[in-house]
Design a protein around this motif. Structure first.
Motif, PDB file in Angstrom:
ATOM      1  N   TYR A 175      16.805  44.413  11.884  1.00  0.00           N
ATOM      2  CA  TYR A 175      17.727  44.904  12.890  1.00  0.00           C
ATOM      3  C   TYR A 175      19.071  44.244  12.708  1.00  0.00           C
ATOM      4  CZ  TYR A 175      13.802  47.001  15.075  1.00  0.00           C
ATOM      5  OH  TYR A 175      12.710  47.779  15.306  1.00  0.00           O
ATOM      6  N   GLU A 176      20.100  45.056  12.610  1.00  0.00           N
ATOM      7  CA  GLU A 176      21.431  44.500  12.462  1.00  0.00           C
ATOM      8  C   GLU A 176      22.259  44.857  13.678  1.00  0.00           C
ATOM      9  OE1 GLU A 176      23.408  44.903   8.842  1.00  0.00           O
ATOM     10  OE2 GLU A 176      21.776  43.943   7.745  1.00  0.00           O
ATOM     11  N   GLU A 177      23.144  43.947  14.019  1.00  0.00           N
ATOM     12  CA  GLU A 177      24.050  44.202  15.118  1.00  0.00           C
ATOM     13  C   GLU A 177      25.079  45.212  14.625  1.00  0.00           C
ATOM     14  OE1 GLU A 177      23.416  41.361  13.702  1.00  0.00           O
ATOM     15  OE2 GLU A 177      22.726  39.912  15.176  1.00  0.00           O
ATOM     16  N   PRO A 178      25.282  46.299  15.374  1.00  0.00           N
ATOM     17  CA  PRO A 178      26.295  47.259  14.942  1.00  0.00           C
ATOM     18  C   PRO A 178      27.693  46.667  15.111  1.00  0.00           C
ATOM     19  CG  PRO A 178      25.229  47.965  16.989  1.00  0.00           C
ATOM     20  CD  PRO A 178      24.600  46.683  16.586  1.00  0.00           C
ATOM     21  N   ILE A 179      28.614  47.120  14.292  1.00  0.00           N
ATOM     22  CA  ILE A 179      29.969  46.579  14.399  1.00  0.00           C
ATOM     23  C   ILE A 179      30.812  47.450  15.327  1.00  0.00           C
ATOM     24  CG2 ILE A 179      30.050  45.335  12.197  1.00  0.00           C
ATOM     25  CD1 ILE A 179      31.514  47.827  11.068  1.00  0.00           C
ATOM     26  N   LEU A 180      31.837  46.849  15.888  1.00  0.00           N
ATOM     27  CA  LEU A 180      32.739  47.580  16.770  1.00  0.00           C
ATOM     28  C   LEU A 180      33.837  48.210  15.918  1.00  0.00           C
ATOM     29  CD1 LEU A 180      31.272  45.710  18.832  1.00  0.00           C
ATOM     30  CD2 LEU A 180      33.404  45.642  20.083  1.00  0.00           C
ATOM     31  N   ALA A 181      33.465  49.241  15.150  1.00  0.00           N
ATOM     32  CA  ALA A 181      34.421  49.854  14.229  1.00  0.00           C
ATOM     33  C   ALA A 181      35.365  50.793  14.977  1.00  0.00           C
ATOM     34  CB  ALA A 181      33.682  50.604  13.138  1.00  0.00           C
ATOM     35  N   GLN A 182      34.792  51.629  15.804  1.00  0.00           N
ATOM     36  CA  GLN A 182      35.600  52.620  16.514  1.00  0.00           C
ATOM     37  C   GLN A 182      36.073  52.056  17.840  1.00  0.00           C
ATOM     38  OE1 GLN A 182      36.655  55.589  15.590  1.00  0.00           O
ATOM     39  NE2 GLN A 182      35.599  55.646  13.644  1.00  0.00           N
ATOM     40  N   VAL A 183      37.263  51.511  17.858  1.00  0.00           N
ATOM     41  CA  VAL A 183      37.786  51.023  19.135  1.00  0.00           C
ATOM     42  C   VAL A 183      39.044  51.804  19.533  1.00  0.00           C
ATOM     43  CG1 VAL A 183      36.723  48.740  19.238  1.00  0.00           C
ATOM     44  CG2 VAL A 183      38.832  49.045  17.951  1.00  0.00           C
ATOM     45  N   ILE A 184      39.051  53.093  19.168  1.00  0.00           N
ATOM     46  CA  ILE A 184      40.132  53.970  19.601  1.00  0.00           C
ATOM     47  C   ILE A 184      39.724  54.547  20.953  1.00  0.00           C
ATOM     48  CG2 ILE A 184      41.473  56.041  19.060  1.00  0.00           C
ATOM     49  CD1 ILE A 184      40.600  55.446  16.052  1.00  0.00           C
ATOM     50  N   VAL A 185      40.488  54.210  21.969  1.00  0.00           N
ATOM     51  CA  VAL A 185      40.121  54.601  23.334  1.00  0.00           C
ATOM     52  C   VAL A 185      40.492  56.058  23.582  1.00  0.00           C
ATOM     53  CG1 VAL A 185      40.510  54.134  25.773  1.00  0.00           C
ATOM     54  CG2 VAL A 185      40.411  52.235  24.152  1.00  0.00           C
ATOM     55  N   LYS A 186      39.505  56.833  24.023  1.00  0.00           N
ATOM     56  CA  LYS A 186      39.731  58.228  24.397  1.00  0.00           C
ATOM     57  C   LYS A 186      40.135  58.319  25.857  1.00  0.00           C
ATOM     58  CE  LYS A 186      37.503  62.095  22.112  1.00  0.00           C
ATOM     59  NZ  LYS A 186      36.263  62.840  21.907  1.00  0.00           N
ATOM     60  N   SER A 187      39.430  57.573  26.707  1.00  0.00           N
ATOM     61  CA  SER A 187      39.797  57.556  28.121  1.00  0.00           C
ATOM     62  C   SER A 187      39.510  56.188  28.710  1.00  0.00           C
ATOM     63  CB  SER A 187      39.034  58.641  28.897  1.00  0.00           C
ATOM     64  OG  SER A 187      37.649  58.355  28.912  1.00  0.00           O
ATOM     65  N   TYR A 188      40.261  55.853  29.757  1.00  0.00           N
ATOM     66  CA  TYR A 188      40.127  54.540  30.395  1.00  0.00           C
ATOM     67  C   TYR A 188      40.275  54.705  31.901  1.00  0.00           C
ATOM     68  CZ  TYR A 188      41.334  49.845  32.012  1.00  0.00           C
ATOM     69  OH  TYR A 188      41.369  48.658  32.700  1.00  0.00           O
ATOM     70  N   GLU A 189      39.373  54.050  32.622  1.00  0.00           N
ATOM     71  CA  GLU A 189      39.477  54.006  34.079  1.00  0.00           C
ATOM     72  C   GLU A 189      39.520  52.545  34.479  1.00  0.00           C
ATOM     73  OE1 GLU A 189      36.022  56.006  35.693  1.00  0.00           O
ATOM     74  OE2 GLU A 189      36.148  57.458  34.062  1.00  0.00           O
ATOM     75  N   GLY A 190      40.527  52.176  35.234  1.00  0.00           N
ATOM     76  CA  GLY A 190      40.596  50.789  35.681  1.00  0.00           C
ATOM     77  C   GLY A 190      42.028  50.341  35.864  1.00  0.00           C
ATOM     78  N   GLU A 191      42.160  49.037  35.978  1.00  0.00           N
ATOM     79  CA  GLU A 191      43.462  48.456  36.252  1.00  0.00           C
ATOM     80  C   GLU A 191      44.282  48.299  34.976  1.00  0.00           C
ATOM     81  OE1 GLU A 191      42.999  44.861  38.805  1.00  0.00           O
ATOM     82  OE2 GLU A 191      40.894  45.481  38.793  1.00  0.00           O
ATOM     83  N   LYS A 192      45.599  48.354  35.155  1.00  0.00           N
ATOM     84  CA  LYS A 192      46.516  48.114  34.043  1.00  0.00           C
ATOM     85  C   LYS A 192      47.645  47.213  34.546  1.00  0.00           C
ATOM     86  CE  LYS A 192      46.055  52.381  31.372  1.00  0.00           C
ATOM     87  NZ  LYS A 192      46.757  53.562  30.844  1.00  0.00           N
ATOM     88  N   VAL A 193      48.150  46.372  33.662  1.00  0.00           N
ATOM     89  CA  VAL A 193      49.320  45.552  33.943  1.00  0.00           C
ATOM     90  C   VAL A 193      50.265  45.717  32.754  1.00  0.00           C
ATOM     91  CG1 VAL A 193      50.196  43.217  34.337  1.00  0.00           C
ATOM     92  CG2 VAL A 193      48.018  43.904  35.351  1.00  0.00           C
ATOM     93  N   HIS A 194      51.496  46.135  33.023  1.00  0.00           N
ATOM     94  CA  HIS A 194      52.486  46.385  31.969  1.00  0.00           C
ATOM     95  C   HIS A 194      51.938  47.353  30.919  1.00  0.00           C
ATOM     96  CE1 HIS A 194      54.754  43.214  33.808  1.00  0.00           C
ATOM     97  NE2 HIS A 194      53.845  42.304  33.499  1.00  0.00           N
TER      98      HIS A 194
END
Length: 121
Positions: free
Chosen positions: A1-20
């Motif tokens: 078992y291998e840990e998958p990598i975080l290759a795709q970190v292109i955000v399609k949508s985001y819900e939450g707080e933002k600053v600047h």
């Protein structure tokens, strides 16, 4: 078992707080390819406690440092296998526990860069 990598970190949508214009505080991100993250953000990056779920169902719950799984967490694979313990740069490193979901196999002990390192108990 291998840990998958975080290759795709292109955000399609985001819900939450933002600053600047950057993700900050608690949020939920849906990435291209179907991966998701729910948890803490800092300066636009996954940072703090969170849960990352890959599109194929593999899940990581634990600590993130600037988009990287670090310190400690828990991986759960689709067949019920789990790893719980120390994480460094996204892989098992340090002391941890692995249990197979399909075989009567478990290992508690030290890991080095994702591989068992030491005696099996």
């Amino acid at each position: 078992y291998e840990e998958p990598i975080l290759a795709q970190v292109i955000v399609k949508s985001y819900e939450g707080e933002k600053v600047h214009g950057l993700y900050e505080g608690e949020g939920f991100a849906y990435f291209e390819g179907g991966n998701t993250y729910k948890g803490m953000f800092s300066e636009g990056l996954m940072h703090g406690q969170g849960t990352y779920v890959w599109a194929d169902g593999v899940k990581y719950e634990g600590t993130f440092v600037k988009n990287v799984q670090m310190f400690n967490g828990r991986y759960t694979w689709n067949d019920g296998s789990i790893y719980e313990g120390s994480i460094k740069n996204g892989v098992r490193h340090g002391f941890g526990f692995f249990r197979s979901g399909t075989h009567p196999v478990s290992y508690i002990g030290y890991w080095c860069k994702g591989k068992r390192h030491g005696k099996v108990s």
